[in-house]
Design a protein around this motif. Sequence first.
Motif, PDB file in Angstrom:
ATOM      1  N   MET A 174       0.967  -0.965   0.182  1.00 13.30           N
ATOM      2  CA  MET A 174      -0.016  -0.076  -0.009  1.00 13.30           C
ATOM      3  C   MET A 174       0.927   1.168  -0.032  1.00 13.30           C
ATOM      4  O   MET A 174       0.718   2.157  -0.533  1.00 13.30           O
ATOM      5  CB  MET A 174      -1.079  -0.113   1.218  1.00 13.30           C
ATOM      6  N   THR A 175       2.071   1.164   0.793  1.00 14.78           N
ATOM      7  CA  THR A 175       2.766   2.379   0.814  1.00 14.78           C
ATOM      8  C   THR A 175       3.617   2.587  -0.574  1.00 14.78           C
ATOM      9  O   THR A 175       3.553   3.912  -1.046  1.00 14.78           O
ATOM     10  CB  THR A 175       4.039   2.036   1.701  1.00 14.78           C
ATOM     11  N   ASN A 176       3.578   1.489  -1.170  1.00 20.42           N
ATOM     12  CA  ASN A 176       4.198   1.569  -2.780  1.00 20.42           C
ATOM     13  C   ASN A 176       3.291   1.775  -3.890  1.00 20.42           C
ATOM     14  O   ASN A 176       3.386   1.815  -4.978  1.00 20.42           O
ATOM     15  CB  ASN A 176       5.156   0.420  -3.042  1.00 20.42           C
ATOM     16  N   ARG A 177       1.848   1.852  -3.319  1.00 15.13           N
ATOM     17  CA  ARG A 177       0.830   2.230  -4.139  1.00 15.13           C
ATOM     18  C   ARG A 177       0.608   1.267  -5.140  1.00 15.13           C
ATOM     19  O   ARG A 177       0.337   1.496  -6.527  1.00 15.13           O
ATOM     20  CB  ARG A 177       1.221   3.667  -5.097  1.00 15.13           C
ATOM     21  N   VAL A 178       1.002  -0.119  -4.795  1.00 13.73           N
ATOM     22  CA  VAL A 178       0.498  -1.133  -5.665  1.00 13.73           C
ATOM     23  C   VAL A 178      -1.057  -1.361  -5.819  1.00 13.73           C
ATOM     24  O   VAL A 178      -1.560  -1.738  -6.675  1.00 13.73           O
ATOM     25  CB  VAL A 178       1.149  -2.589  -5.133  1.00 13.73           C
ATOM     26  N   ILE A 179      -1.517  -1.322  -4.400  1.00 13.95           N
ATOM     27  CA  ILE A 179      -3.170  -1.227  -4.218  1.00 13.95           C
ATOM     28  C   ILE A 179      -3.369  -0.177  -3.220  1.00 13.95           C
ATOM     29  O   ILE A 179      -2.438   0.108  -2.467  1.00 13.95           O
ATOM     30  CB  ILE A 179      -3.681  -2.525  -3.758  1.00 13.95           C
ATOM     31  N   PRO A 180      -4.641   0.413  -3.322  1.00 15.90           N
ATOM     32  CA  PRO A 180      -4.785   1.839  -2.574  1.00 15.90           C
ATOM     33  C   PRO A 180      -5.351   1.265  -0.947  1.00 15.90           C
ATOM     34  O   PRO A 180      -5.939   0.048  -0.924  1.00 15.90           O
ATOM     35  CB  PRO A 180      -5.822   2.636  -3.266  1.00 15.90           C
ATOM     36  N   PRO A 181      -5.227   2.054  -0.198  1.00 15.98           N
ATOM     37  CA  PRO A 181      -5.963   1.557   1.213  1.00 15.98           C
ATOM     38  C   PRO A 181      -7.480   1.091   1.045  1.00 15.98           C
ATOM     39  O   PRO A 181      -7.927   0.676   1.854  1.00 15.98           O
ATOM     40  CB  PRO A 181      -5.584   2.812   2.032  1.00 15.98           C
ATOM     41  N   SER A 182      -8.093   1.849  -0.030  1.00 17.86           N
ATOM     42  CA  SER A 182      -9.553   1.554  -0.220  1.00 17.86           C
ATOM     43  C   SER A 182      -9.774   0.195  -0.271  1.00 17.86           C
ATOM     44  O   SER A 182     -10.886  -0.179  -0.444  1.00 17.86           O
ATOM     45  CB  SER A 182      -9.873   2.603  -1.344  1.00 17.86           C
ATOM     46  N   LYS A 183      -8.670  -0.610  -0.809  1.00 14.42           N
ATOM     47  CA  LYS A 183      -9.017  -2.125  -1.179  1.00 14.42           C
ATOM     48  C   LYS A 183      -8.875  -2.974   0.180  1.00 14.42           C
ATOM     49  O   LYS A 183      -8.771  -4.196  -0.117  1.00 14.42           O
ATOM     50  CB  LYS A 183      -8.131  -2.487  -2.362  1.00 14.42           C
ATOM     51  N   PHE A 184      -8.567  -2.369   1.545  1.00 17.73           N
ATOM     52  CA  PHE A 184      -7.931  -3.052   2.397  1.00 17.73           C
ATOM     53  C   PHE A 184      -9.084  -4.207   2.715  1.00 17.73           C
ATOM     54  O   PHE A 184      -8.734  -5.379   2.911  1.00 17.73           O
ATOM     55  CB  PHE A 184      -8.145  -2.352   3.612  1.00 17.73           C
ATOM     56  N   CYS A 185     -10.443  -3.968   2.521  1.00 13.87           N
ATOM     57  CA  CYS A 185     -11.370  -4.919   3.040  1.00 13.87           C
ATOM     58  C   CYS A 185     -11.607  -5.808   1.958  1.00 13.87           C
ATOM     59  O   CYS A 185     -11.720  -7.163   1.915  1.00 13.87           O
ATOM     60  CB  CYS A 185     -12.889  -4.326   3.195  1.00 13.87           C
ATOM     61  N   ARG A 186     -11.314  -5.675   0.603  1.00 13.54           N
ATOM     62  CA  ARG A 186     -11.435  -6.468  -0.438  1.00 13.54           C
ATOM     63  C   ARG A 186     -10.372  -7.597  -0.395  1.00 13.54           C
ATOM     64  O   ARG A 186     -10.346  -8.673  -0.453  1.00 13.54           O
ATOM     65  CB  ARG A 186     -11.304  -5.626  -1.859  1.00 13.54           C
ATOM     66  N   PHE A 187      -9.012  -7.043   0.293  1.00 14.14           N
ATOM     67  CA  PHE A 187      -7.885  -7.606   0.216  1.00 14.14           C
ATOM     68  C   PHE A 187      -8.186  -8.809   1.377  1.00 14.14           C
ATOM     69  O   PHE A 187      -7.843  -9.934   1.233  1.00 14.14           O
ATOM     70  CB  PHE A 187      -6.670  -7.037   0.804  1.00 14.14           C
ATOM     71  N   ASN A 188      -8.872  -8.309   2.488  1.00 18.27           N
ATOM     72  CA  ASN A 188      -9.233  -9.259   3.570  1.00 18.27           C
ATOM     73  C   ASN A 188     -10.162 -10.270   3.452  1.00 18.27           C
ATOM     74  O   ASN A 188      -9.738 -11.466   3.609  1.00 18.27           O
ATOM     75  CB  ASN A 188      -9.554  -8.590   4.994  1.00 18.27           C
ATOM     76  N   ASP A 189     -11.282  -9.947   2.454  1.00 22.20           N
ATOM     77  CA  ASP A 189     -12.303 -11.124   2.252  1.00 22.20           C
ATOM     78  C   ASP A 189     -11.420 -11.995   1.269  1.00 22.20           C
ATOM     79  O   ASP A 189     -11.679 -13.213   1.322  1.00 22.20           O
ATOM     80  CB  ASP A 189     -13.281 -10.223   1.221  1.00 22.20           C
TER      81      ASP A 189
END
Length: 256
Positions: A174-189
């Motif tokens: 997320m720090t390297n902007r591979v995926i945005p923080p807004s995708k956190f829930c999607r990642f967890n799921d």
Amino acid sequence: MSNSTLLGSNYVSEAEVFNVPAVPFTKTFHPVHHRDFITVVKEAVTAVGMNIIKQEFVLAGKNQEKMFGVFDLNHGSSELCWSIGLRNSMDKSFSLSLTSGTRVFVCQNLCFSGEFLAVRRHTSSLDIDELAFMAFRAMRQMIPRLQKFQKWHEGLRNFSLPTVDMKILLVEIMTNRVIPPSKFCRFNDLYANVYDDSLWGFHETVTDILKGSNLIALPKKNMLLNQVIDRYIDSLDSAKTSPLGDFYQNRSLLSR
């Protein structure tokens, strides 16, 4: 034809790419048309004994001067398909380039090795014969690199990923902007319900999320993702001597 930057699954046909208006030559700038680049790449694929089984294209820019394409090839394994990416611009944004990667069949994730096999500026010395040779040489170089990349990708299954380390890697990408923080829930799921708790599962979760990314930006994001994973693997072998290993080790201890 749309003038907007195309994202995710909003692709265009090959015919639309071929119909993009040509850009006039100048004394020093000879922009290769998307059509010519696609044609020589296809010829090179055939010349090394492979076939294209699927193709995708994205156009971007006011007059569709930028193009990114993906060709899936009839090589790989029962789980992975070899793919190549090509990009071109007729507005001096970037050089024409080729890269390589794989597509995972189970969820159609596409990941690139992040290393461009061939890069060429649009100069006055670039003609169709040189372009064709460049594409053929890139295809020859691609085969051992894709074999290595496939082995690396499949080898990620051998690394279990503790929850603490997974969280650290997630912050890094997320720090390297591979995926945005807004995708956190999607990642967890996805990570909890679709993939296993290994480096392979982490990698596939991220590339699954990246399916909605602009194809033009996808190779760079894949490159950053792969670098983060490689640094983590290296840290496992040198936890007592590597600063990165110390970082992971100390973060792990703080979380317990």
